[in-house]
Every structure is written in C-alpha cells, then in structure tokens.
Design a protein around this motif. Sequence first.
Motif, PDB file in Angstrom:
ATOM      1  N   LYS A  22       4.595 -67.750  48.523  1.00 27.06           N
ATOM      2  CA  LYS A  22       4.599 -69.216  48.562  1.00 27.06           C
ATOM      3  C   LYS A  22       3.810 -69.834  47.387  1.00 27.06           C
ATOM      4  N   THR A  23       3.356 -68.978  46.449  1.00 26.21           N
ATOM      5  CA  THR A  23       2.665 -69.521  45.273  1.00 26.21           C
ATOM      6  C   THR A  23       3.676 -69.732  44.149  1.00 26.21           C
ATOM      7  N   PRO A  24       3.395 -70.678  43.244  1.00 28.16           N
ATOM      8  CA  PRO A  24       4.292 -70.885  42.098  1.00 28.16           C
ATOM      9  C   PRO A  24       4.373 -69.603  41.260  1.00 28.16           C
ATOM     10  N   GLY A  25       5.589 -69.150  41.011  1.00 26.02           N
ATOM     11  CA  GLY A  25       5.777 -67.951  40.193  1.00 26.02           C
ATOM     12  C   GLY A  25       5.320 -66.673  40.872  1.00 26.02           C
ATOM     13  N   ARG A  26       5.125 -66.725  42.185  1.00 24.20           N
ATOM     14  CA  ARG A  26       4.669 -65.543  42.949  1.00 24.20           C
ATOM     15  C   ARG A  26       3.490 -64.849  42.259  1.00 24.20           C
ATOM     16  N   ASN A  27       2.480 -65.645  41.992  1.00 23.99           N
ATOM     17  CA  ASN A  27       1.362 -65.180  41.172  1.00 23.99           C
ATOM     18  C   ASN A  27       0.168 -64.811  42.046  1.00 23.99           C
ATOM     19  N   LYS A  28      -0.242 -63.523  42.004  1.00 26.05           N
ATOM     20  CA  LYS A  28      -1.370 -63.108  42.859  1.00 26.05           C
ATOM     21  C   LYS A  28      -2.700 -63.698  42.370  1.00 26.05           C
ATOM     22  N   ASN A  29      -2.712 -64.221  41.133  1.00 23.08           N
ATOM     23  CA  ASN A  29      -3.939 -64.845  40.612  1.00 23.08           C
ATOM     24  C   ASN A  29      -3.958 -66.369  40.788  1.00 23.08           C
ATOM     25  N   HIS A  30      -3.095 -66.866  41.665  1.00 18.95           N
ATOM     26  CA  HIS A  30      -2.931 -68.309  41.869  1.00 18.95           C
ATOM     27  C   HIS A  30      -4.244 -69.019  42.233  1.00 18.95           C
ATOM     28  N   LEU A  31      -5.138 -68.338  42.950  1.00 18.65           N
ATOM     29  CA  LEU A  31      -6.382 -68.981  43.413  1.00 18.65           C
ATOM     30  C   LEU A  31      -7.600 -68.565  42.584  1.00 18.65           C
ATOM     31  N   LYS A  32      -7.337 -67.776  41.551  1.00 23.66           N
ATOM     32  CA  LYS A  32      -8.439 -67.156  40.798  1.00 23.66           C
ATOM     33  C   LYS A  32      -9.350 -68.190  40.136  1.00 23.66           C
ATOM     34  N   HIS A  33      -8.784 -69.328  39.695  1.00 24.69           N
ATOM     35  CA  HIS A  33      -9.608 -70.337  39.005  1.00 24.69           C
ATOM     36  C   HIS A  33     -10.716 -70.880  39.907  1.00 24.69           C
ATOM     37  N   LYS A  34     -10.485 -70.836  41.222  1.00 32.69           N
ATOM     38  CA  LYS A  34     -11.526 -71.305  42.156  1.00 32.69           C
ATOM     39  C   LYS A  34     -12.358 -70.162  42.736  1.00 32.69           C
TER      40      LYS A  34
ATOM     41  N   MET B 213     -14.427 -53.975  31.471  1.00 33.33           N
ATOM     42  CA  MET B 213     -15.614 -54.818  31.284  1.00 33.33           C
ATOM     43  C   MET B 213     -15.958 -54.996  29.817  1.00 33.33           C
ATOM     44  N   ASN B 214     -15.871 -53.892  29.069  1.00 34.88           N
ATOM     45  CA  ASN B 214     -16.175 -53.967  27.639  1.00 34.88           C
ATOM     46  C   ASN B 214     -15.196 -54.902  26.933  1.00 34.88           C
ATOM     47  N   GLN B 215     -13.920 -54.870  27.354  1.00 34.27           N
ATOM     48  CA  GLN B 215     -12.917 -55.758  26.744  1.00 34.27           C
ATOM     49  C   GLN B 215     -13.174 -57.220  27.112  1.00 34.27           C
ATOM     50  N   ASP B 216     -13.525 -57.469  28.389  1.00 36.76           N
ATOM     51  CA  ASP B 216     -13.763 -58.853  28.827  1.00 36.76           C
ATOM     52  C   ASP B 216     -14.996 -59.459  28.171  1.00 36.76           C
ATOM     53  N   SER B 217     -16.054 -58.642  28.011  1.00 33.24           N
ATOM     54  CA  SER B 217     -17.306 -59.220  27.522  1.00 33.24           C
ATOM     55  C   SER B 217     -17.434 -59.093  26.014  1.00 33.24           C
ATOM     56  N   GLY B 218     -16.651 -58.177  25.409  1.00 34.48           N
ATOM     57  CA  GLY B 218     -16.725 -57.993  23.959  1.00 34.48           C
ATOM     58  C   GLY B 218     -17.961 -57.227  23.509  1.00 34.48           C
TER      59      GLY B 218
ATOM     60  N   PRO C 210     -19.729 -68.318  35.257  1.00 35.39           N
ATOM     61  CA  PRO C 210     -18.718 -67.350  35.688  1.00 35.39           C
ATOM     62  C   PRO C 210     -17.779 -66.996  34.538  1.00 35.39           C
ATOM     63  N   VAL C 211     -17.586 -65.704  34.301  1.00 41.19           N
ATOM     64  CA  VAL C 211     -16.656 -65.240  33.256  1.00 41.19           C
ATOM     65  C   VAL C 211     -15.383 -64.772  33.946  1.00 41.19           C
ATOM     66  N   MET C 212     -14.247 -65.367  33.588  1.00 41.32           N
ATOM     67  CA  MET C 212     -12.976 -64.945  34.179  1.00 41.32           C
ATOM     68  C   MET C 212     -12.431 -63.737  33.418  1.00 41.32           C
ATOM     69  N   SER C 213     -11.920 -62.767  34.150  1.00 44.52           N
ATOM     70  CA  SER C 213     -11.472 -61.526  33.534  1.00 44.52           C
ATOM     71  C   SER C 213      -9.995 -61.592  33.164  1.00 44.52           C
TER      72      SER C 213
ATOM     73  N   LEU D  93     -13.020 -58.721  38.965  1.00 49.03           N
ATOM     74  CA  LEU D  93     -13.306 -59.872  39.821  1.00 49.03           C
ATOM     75  C   LEU D  93     -14.469 -60.650  39.239  1.00 49.03           C
ATOM     76  N   THR D  94     -14.444 -61.964  39.456  1.00 58.05           N
ATOM     77  CA  THR D  94     -15.591 -62.798  39.111  1.00 58.05           C
ATOM     78  C   THR D  94     -16.264 -63.150  40.423  1.00 58.05           C
ATOM     79  N   THR D  95     -17.552 -62.848  40.516  1.00 55.87           N
ATOM     80  CA  THR D  95     -18.199 -62.980  41.810  1.00 55.87           C
ATOM     81  C   THR D  95     -19.597 -63.557  41.626  1.00 55.87           C
ATOM     82  N   VAL D  96     -20.177 -64.079  42.715  1.00 55.00           N
ATOM     83  CA  VAL D  96     -21.552 -64.582  42.647  1.00 55.00           C
ATOM     84  C   VAL D  96     -22.491 -63.382  42.783  1.00 55.00           C
TER      85      VAL D  96
END
Length: 533
Positions: free
Chosen positions: A130-142, A413-418, A295-298, A303-306
């Motif tokens: 039921k997400t646009p484009g059947r995207n499993k990352n649909h809620l990731k921004h929040k 992790m190395n790729q995400d953080s550089g 928060p750094v998005m991957s 996962l981005t977590t507290v």
Amino acid sequence: MAASSHRIMLGPLVAAIDQGTSSTRFLVFNSKTSELLSHHQVEIKQSFPKEGWVEEDPKEILQSVYECMERTCEKLTQLNIDISNIKAIGVTNQRETTIVWDKETGEPLYNAIVWLDLRTQSTVEHLINKTPGRNKNHLKHKTGLPISTYFSAVKLRWLMDNVDEVREAVVSHRAMFGTVDSWLIWCLTGGKSGGVHCTDVTNASRTMLFNIHTMDWDPELCKYFGIPMEVLPRVRSSSEIYGLMKSGALSGIPISGCLGDQSAALVGQMCFQDGQAKNTYGTGCFLLRNTGSKPVMSDHGLLTTVAYKLGRDKPACYALEGSVAIAGAVVRWLQDNLGIIGSSEELEKLAASVGTSYGCYFVPAFSGLYAPYWEPSARGIICGLTQFTNKSHLAFAALEAVCFQTREIMDAMNQDSGIPLTQLQVDGGMTSNRLLMQLQADILCIPVVKPSMPETTALGAAMAAGAAEGVSVWSLNPEDLSEVTSEKFEPQINTEESEFRYARWKKAVQKSMNWETTDTSQADGTKGCSNRS
C-alpha cells in the motif's frame, strides 16, 4: 573488623537488569571503579510454535528478573557487601520484542513475540503493497528503518489482527503495549497498582511508530499501522528516575536508567565520540557507530537509530546500526537441532582442530537476512561441501559466518560515513571464543579490541542509572571514566586470502536469496536444472 571496613570502602553501588533473548541477568557494579561485584543469570525458554515463530512467556521473563535480583542480593550479603549501598537500578533489554497486557488485571494477553520472529511476513507485504512504488523504505525519513518483520509495530499489528484477547482489550481501552523494558518497569514499579508505563528513546526508536527527529510518537505513523496512541508508553530519556521498586529486598530504590541492549553496550564501551563503534555478539550481532547529534541516513542498508539521550535536558545522540539476526543462535542450532556439539566451548575446540572450513560456507539466514540486504526470502544454506567435509569444518564455517556478516556491515558503514573504521570494539557472550575473535580480526583486516570485563551492556545501563539526576553517583565525564583494560587481536593472515574468502562468502549469500518464494513457477524444479553454470 576487616569485613565491616571493607563495606565502607566500596561507596555507592548501581545495579542493572540485563534482560536478553536467551537469558536474564542482574549485575551490581561499583560506581567509582566500574568493577562488577556480583551477578546472577537465569536462562529463558524460547518456544517455536510454528516454523519462523519465536515466543517467550512475559511472566517467565518477569519471574527471572525477580529470581536474579534475590540471588544476587544473597551473594552480596555473603561477600559482606551491604545491599543498602545500591542507589539505583538500570534496565537494558532485548529490543523490538513485543508484549501486550491488560492494565486492569496485569496479565499478558499473549506471549511476547521475539524480535527475530517471522510471522508478520504477510503483514509486511500487505503494508509495503500500500506504499507508493511498493517501497520498503517508505517510512525511513521519519523512522530511520525499513518496513520489516523485525520491528515492533508490525508485531503489534499482527496481535491486533490475530488475537481476540488483544483486539478486545484495545477496543475496551484496557490494552497496554510495550517492549520488554516497558513491561518490566511497569511491573517493578507497582503493575496494576500504579505501575509506570514508559519506555526510553532508544527502545521507542525501534518500533516504527517513533519519529527520530521530533523524538516522540508520530500520529501519522500510528495511523499508517492502525495503532491507537493510547496503548503506547510515555517516552522518556535514557537516564532519569522513572519510578521506585515496589517489592523485594530492593524496594524503594529508583529505576533510573533504560536503554535497549545495543545502545547500552555502546554506552558501556564508552563510545561517546562521533565515529566510535562497537559490535555485540549475542543471539544476533549488532554493530553500532556513533554519528553524534545528527541522524545519518544510510544508502547501504543500515538502520538509523537513537543511540542514547543521557538526561531529560541532554541532547539525543544517534547511531548507524547493522543488525545480523543469527550469530550466537547458530551455536544453539548446531547444539540443539543437529546435536554435533554439547556446548559452545566444544564449538571452539572442534573448529580449532581443523583451523579451516575447507571451502565450506554456512549462511545462517534462518530468519531471512537483515542488514545490509533486508531480504526476508533468504533461508539458511551450507554449500561448498565435499566428501572430505566433516563436522569440524562445519563448526569453523559457522564461526566464519558470524565474522563475514560483521564484515558486510562494516563495509556498509565505511561507505555511509566515508571514514573507515581503524579498529572494532567488541563485547557480548561470544567474545569469550578466542578463535572467533582472531577470525574476526583476520576477516576485517583491522584490530579487534575486547574489554577484559565483557558485561558492557549491563555496565551501560548501570552508568545511565547512576548518572541520572537525583541519583548522581556515576560521573560520565570522559576524564572521570575508569580506564578499562582490554585485549587486542591483530589480523594474522594476508589481505589477499581474506578478500578471497570474503568474495566466496558473498557468492554463498547470493545463493541463499529468494528461497522462500510464493511463485509456483519457481517451485517446479525445472528451473534449477537448465541453470547450471
């Protein structure tokens, strides 16, 4: 006389409840030296009612906490340590495991659904469709999370859809939802007689109902999952007084720290600087890297977590996390399901006796693959077998699997953080396996550093509890933190060999994918025959 003077020397003590997937522990630390004075541990039974289902009894979890507390207090008394010196209790817990109970009777309405349970697969597919484009990352921004069977909201949704008692309790406003920390704090602070219904930011950030930017439950997310906000606990910081113990030898002592187990280990390893990382080897494997106050998005499946929020007025810190579902659980599987070892110590001996997997690779994707793939269709495979392969090679391959999975996360992790990690801090039950630690250094090609006191998860919860406003017996200033002695494992094989083995592992992972499929055209057996390479 010496005994009584020893009592005075100790100063304030802080305790921690460490409620993990396979056991519960209660540990008592000296707040000035971080020394572990005493502890007690009780195993927790897991039940597997159907394939892919994993449950635990919430009342057994609670009972194990009481038992560990009582026994630890007895041990302290035998050591001539006065338990009235315990000034605070911290709670750390297996995350995402979901419990719903009745606030009027105090009774659980169903077993706890454990984090690695797979029954919500159809719920997840329905939500993704039921997400646009059947995207499993649909809620990731929040949320910082993909839509997955792993997180609590889908487990709660499943309970509301499939368990009459839960649905009725929600409709009649009697239902309370919580992860294990919430259930324990509510029960320990009085339960149906005024128990405190709360959670901390780290546990809340693993539900998919929590907005990691606003640091509160999100009405839109709750609406998306169809979950009424009234069932949710109040979100608090990881270090503040939530309530007081209401019974037992420790009655009246504040519960003042709460962290999900992986966040607690990050704190216990003193990873307070942006860029510091730790890996915990428990039932699963969890690598967290502190990313500071943003928060750094991957882009690579993390996962981005507290990470923690150590006080009401303190800023929240975030982490990038890579989660592996099956690490220590593979040892249990070899022991309980295959019977090829009698204990985890035996696994190390078997593996060491051959010193190689002889080209055998074991991908333990029993619950699908978590980071960096998020592939629920994957299943466990053992490949590269020859007539020469024996159980010792399989034991070695099982240990290598834990190390390879960690390497995949570290690469992401190395790729995400550089900024590549230069060493990895490790903790958890499996780190007592020296062969595993050496293998890990060889496969990562960087040193692995293990503290001499392996109970860093409990230590982190104790630190948060002892540092809370109104308790203030533990200083978290870097200059006041006691130096922890540690052991370092340096890589011992050449990089080419390490890379070759890692490339073979990745090939094995590809073969484990898309196994559990609902497409019947792939199940007729013909496809595999024409596909020989």
